[in-house]
Write a protein that holds these residues in place. Structure first.
Motif, mmCIF file in Angstrom:
data_model
loop_
_atom_site.group_PDB
_atom_site.id
_atom_site.type_symbol
_atom_site.label_atom_id
_atom_site.label_comp_id
_atom_site.label_asym_id
_atom_site.label_seq_id
_atom_site.Cartn_x
_atom_site.Cartn_y
_atom_site.Cartn_z
ATOM 1 N N UNK A 113 0.851 -1.192 0.000
ATOM 2 C CA UNK A 113 0.000 0.000 0.000
ATOM 3 C C UNK A 113 0.888 1.243 0.000
ATOM 4 N N UNK A 114 1.428 1.643 -1.133
ATOM 5 C CA UNK A 114 2.419 2.728 -1.203
ATOM 6 C C UNK A 114 1.892 4.074 -0.704
ATOM 7 N N UNK A 115 0.596 4.330 -0.887
ATOM 8 C CA UNK A 115 0.041 5.625 -0.487
ATOM 9 C C UNK A 115 -0.383 5.685 0.963
ATOM 10 N N UNK A 116 0.078 4.773 1.791
ATOM 11 C CA UNK A 116 -0.361 4.684 3.191
ATOM 12 C C UNK A 116 0.086 5.904 3.988
ATOM 13 N N UNK A 117 -0.872 6.515 4.711
ATOM 14 C CA UNK A 117 -0.578 7.671 5.551
ATOM 15 C C UNK A 117 -1.009 7.459 7.004
ATOM 16 N N UNK A 118 -1.943 6.558 7.251
ATOM 17 C CA UNK A 118 -2.459 6.357 8.605
ATOM 18 C C UNK A 118 -2.735 4.875 8.834
ATOM 19 N N UNK A 119 -2.337 4.383 10.015
ATOM 20 C CA UNK A 119 -2.572 2.988 10.379
ATOM 21 C C UNK A 119 -3.252 2.943 11.746
ATOM 22 N N UNK A 120 -4.397 2.276 11.801
ATOM 23 C CA UNK A 120 -5.067 2.007 13.071
ATOM 24 C C UNK A 120 -4.558 0.653 13.592
ATOM 25 N N UNK A 121 -3.995 0.652 14.781
ATOM 26 C CA UNK A 121 -3.443 -0.575 15.361
ATOM 27 C C UNK A 121 -4.377 -1.077 16.456
ATOM 28 N N UNK A 122 -4.838 -2.309 16.309
ATOM 29 C CA UNK A 122 -5.701 -2.942 17.299
ATOM 30 C C UNK A 122 -4.946 -4.086 17.974
ATOM 31 N N UNK A 123 -5.282 -4.378 19.221
ATOM 32 C CA UNK A 123 -4.643 -5.469 19.954
ATOM 33 C C UNK A 123 -3.712 -4.941 21.023
ATOM 34 N N UNK A 124 -2.641 -5.694 21.275
ATOM 35 C CA UNK A 124 -1.685 -5.321 22.320
ATOM 36 C C UNK A 124 -0.582 -4.394 21.797
ATOM 37 N N UNK A 125 -0.574 -4.099 20.502
ATOM 38 C CA UNK A 125 0.427 -3.194 19.967
ATOM 39 C C UNK A 125 1.553 -3.924 19.260
ATOM 40 N N UNK A 126 2.609 -3.182 18.948
ATOM 41 C CA UNK A 126 3.716 -3.691 18.146
ATOM 42 C C UNK A 126 5.019 -3.589 18.924
ATOM 43 N N UNK A 127 5.976 -4.412 18.543
ATOM 44 C CA UNK A 127 7.283 -4.379 19.181
ATOM 45 C C UNK A 127 8.088 -3.184 18.672
ATOM 46 N N UNK A 128 9.102 -2.825 19.465
ATOM 47 C CA UNK A 128 9.871 -1.620 19.170
ATOM 48 C C UNK A 128 10.512 -1.675 17.790
ATOM 49 N N UNK A 129 11.096 -2.826 17.428
ATOM 50 C CA UNK A 129 11.746 -2.915 16.126
ATOM 51 C C UNK A 129 10.731 -2.945 14.991
ATOM 52 N N UNK A 130 9.510 -3.438 15.232
ATOM 53 C CA UNK A 130 8.476 -3.420 14.200
ATOM 54 C C UNK A 130 8.009 -2.000 13.910
ATOM 55 N N UNK A 131 7.960 -1.174 14.954
ATOM 56 C CA UNK A 131 7.477 0.197 14.784
ATOM 57 C C UNK A 131 8.406 1.041 13.921
ATOM 58 N N UNK A 132 9.659 0.651 13.825
ATOM 59 C CA UNK A 132 10.601 1.412 13.010
ATOM 60 C C UNK A 132 10.171 1.443 11.542
ATOM 61 N N UNK A 133 9.435 0.422 11.117
ATOM 62 C CA UNK A 133 8.977 0.367 9.726
ATOM 63 C C UNK A 133 7.845 1.354 9.457
ATOM 64 N N UNK A 134 7.261 1.941 10.504
ATOM 65 C CA UNK A 134 6.141 2.866 10.331
ATOM 66 C C UNK A 134 6.544 4.319 10.511
ATOM 67 N N UNK A 135 7.843 4.602 10.469
ATOM 68 C CA UNK A 135 8.293 5.992 10.566
ATOM 69 C C UNK A 135 7.689 6.813 9.432
ATOM 70 N N UNK A 136 7.113 7.977 9.777
ATOM 71 C CA UNK A 136 6.498 8.832 8.786
ATOM 72 C C UNK A 136 5.043 8.539 8.530
ATOM 73 N N UNK A 137 4.475 7.551 9.209
ATOM 74 C CA UNK A 137 3.062 7.201 9.063
ATOM 75 C C UNK A 137 2.357 7.466 10.387
ATOM 76 N N UNK A 138 1.195 8.076 10.331
ATOM 77 C CA UNK A 138 0.411 8.366 11.529
ATOM 78 C C UNK A 138 -0.131 7.064 12.111
#
Length: 600
Positions: A113-138
């Motif tokens: 999804x190249x045009x991704x600007x916002x991600x709604x995260x449900x559940x217990x959340x993401x690990x610290x290293x996984x979150x690095x892939x979402x830099x620049x996305x709300x």
């Protein structure tokens, strides 16, 4: 790309239906004519819809997505989908959900999804290293609360021989449960927890031998027994303390204590005042020193001072000041054995603990408890009032403290309202006596200063394929020295790797490195001229709450640091074909009726 004209399916359907109606009408048998006509129309239309299935248009937002992680709440998902006319694309990571697209990593999600600007995260959340892939996305969190079970736990990474291992924590539950501490092949301690509450638990076990050990915390509901997690502990040789006993007069309590400490190979000096100018002095396991006056030079030879209020009042003001400085500046520990609160403020620094009277008698028989042990003893008619600054060492029923300690500068001062413990020895309870004094003295003794040492900074529970941050502190390094080299060895298969270390900016004496363990079990990290450090890597299923808490904390921190305002996304439409299976069922039923009706 060629597309079917919109009118073509209906033209074909009309022709097929008219043909079937004509065939049904021309039959000589006029019974069930209307049923044949209806079934013929349905069969014709459903046949055409099988070949040309209809599709519905669904509005989607290509700039938004919903990511489902472990522990997501289906109701939260349903509410989120109902709030948006244009549905965000639904993905899942580490969980299962209908109609969600699985992704192996968040980098894959961004590629899909190249045009991704916002991600709604449900559940217990993401690990610290996984979150690095979402830099620049709300990131918009919709985090779930953890389910029933252990919500916090701690234990000492290492203890000295004779000290108890205490596993403490909180347990949230809605059914009656039992917790067990399994150690050395047996259930060593247990506690029963009622229903619908949050319970603070303490389970204890005193190891008999030195070495690395792994204990287990179990839970039992009815006949079901589950493992909550492992409790790895390094049991080291008992620290040989240097103890100074100062008594106002010779007593059985100090005599038996002196002999016991000597048998445990501690260094002991004993001074008891016989008269104004005469004192009784003894030295065990150490050379003789001048005990006539308390001086800074004398106190440099000791880790703990055990005394009485009367002895503190009888020494000079200068000696009390010297002893106070030894506590605050040099880290020595002072234990005062009392029968009542001090009558004067002369020794207020050592005896300033809040207390309350429990009995009008001179002494009382109580049930004392400490570090998993429990025994009857005669105590003073007073108990300590528990405060945030006081650490409980020995307690009685009702959460009253019989002995407690508090920090004073670099050292600690403690007080005990159990004036006589030697009756345990007369009753043959040597183990109880030894455990009691280990529990009292170990926490207040002068801490050994280490010039070089390793630490496991995070996480509290290392697991395979997740980073563990290890740090090495070396206060002996000089400016310009090269970074130390470290080696990590798995004790299960002796496989070794080198761990690169990076010097921290604000603490030049500290170096850090990230280690990604591949397997469970004990690991050893070592560097030249420093004691090795042992840590245990646990299964990914152990202490699940630790993973949940870490993921929630990492996600909340990531969101708090964001300052992104996503642009308004454009809405697109996606065609969703109607399931063909329903048209096939309808065609089979209608054509089956026509075939059967003709046979009747």
């Amino acid at each position: 790309m060629y597309s079917t004209p919109a009118y073509l399916p209906w033209l074909i359907a009309t022709l097929v239906v008219l043909l079937l109606l004509w065939l049904a009408w021309r039959r000589p048998n006029r019974q069930r004519l209307w049923l044949r006509l209806v079934a013929s129309a349905i069969a014709g239309i459903s046949l055409v819809l099988i070949v040309f299935p209809p599709a519905t248009k669904q509005a989607i937002n290509p700039s938004a997505a919903i990511l489902l992680s472990g522990g997501y709440n289906p109701d939260t998902l349903a509410n989120l989908l109902n709030q948006n006319e244009a549905k965000p694309i639904l993905y899942m990571l580490g969980t299962e959900a209908d109609e969600a697209i699985p992704v192996s990593s968040l980098y894959t999600l961004r590629q899909q999804q190249p045009g991704l600007q916002m991600v709604h995260v449900l559940g217990y959340g993401l690990e610290e290293q996984q979150l690095q892939a979402l830099e620049g996305i709300k990131l918009v969190p919709h985090l779930s609360e953890a389910s029933a079970g252990v919500s916090a736990v701690q234990w000492p990474q290492e203890v000295r021989s004779g000290e108890a291992v205490t596993v403490a924590g909180r347990f949230n539950h809605n059914t009656q449960t039992k917790l067990y501490l399994h150690a050395a092949g047996q259930l060593r301690d247990s506690i029963e927890i009622g229903t619908n509450s949050t319970y603070t638990f303490n389970l204890n076990y005193t190891p008999k031998q030195t070495g690395p050990y792994v204990y287990t915390l179990l839970t039992k509901n009815g006949a079901q027994v589950d493992t909550l997690g492992q409790v790895p502990v390094q049991v080291k040789e008992q620290q040989h303390l240097r103890v100074l006993l100062i008594a106002s007069a010779p007593s059985f309590e100090f005599k038996f204590l002196k002999n016991h400490l000597a048998e445990e190979q501690h260094k002991v000096a004993y001074r008891a005042t016989v008269s104004r100018d005469i004192s009784q002095n003894e030295w065990v396991n150490m050379p003789k020193t001048d005990l006539g006056r308390i001086t800074p030079k004398l106190l440099q030879n000791f880790d703990v001072v055990i005394t009485e209020p009367q002895a503190l009042q009888s020494i000079s003001a200068g000696e009390r000041t010297t002893l106070q400085r030894a506590v605050t500046e040099d880290g020595i520990g002072v234990l005062t054995i009392a029968s009542a609160p001090a009558a004067t403020n002369t020794a207020n620094f050592f005896t300033n603990f809040r207390s309350k009277r429990q009995s009008q008698q001179e002494s009382r028989s109580i049930r004392a408890s400490w570090a998993g042990k429990e025994a009857s003893i005669n105590a003073a008619p007073y108990s300590l009032i528990s405060t945030t600054e006081v650490t409980g060492l020995v307690a009685e029923r009702g959460n009253n403290l019989l002995a407690g300690a508090k920090r004073a500068g670099w050292g600690k001062v403690a007080i005990s309202y159990v004036p006589q413990t030697f009756p345990w020895l007369l009753e043959g309870k040597e183990e109880v006596y030894a455990s009691y004094w280990t529990t009292i003295l170990s926490p207040i003794a002068k801490e050994q200063v280490k010039d070089k040492f390793w630490q496991l900074e995070k996480p509290h529970v290392p697991q395979p394929n997740k980073p563990a941050i290890l740090s090495f502190t070396d206060y002996t390094l000089t400016e310009g020295a090269t970074a130390p080299t470290a080696t990590i060895t798995s004790l299960s298969d002796s496989a070794s790797i080198n761990l690169p270390l990076a010097q921290t900016i604000h603490q030049p004496e500290k170096y850090k490195g990230s280690f990604w363990p591949k397997q469970t079990g004990w690991h050893k990290i070592e560097t030249a001229n420093a004691a090795p450090y042992f840590f245990y890597v646990q299964n990914t299923s152990d202490w699940e709450f630790e993973n949940i808490a870490a993921r929630k904390a990492a996600t909340e921190t990531f969101v708090a640091q964001q300052s992104i305002k996503p642009a308004s996304g454009t809405i697109t439409y996606k065609e969703e074909p109607f399931p063909v299976i329903w048209f096939f069922v309808i065609f089979a039923l209608s054509s089956g009726f026509l075939w059967l009706e003709e046979k009747l």
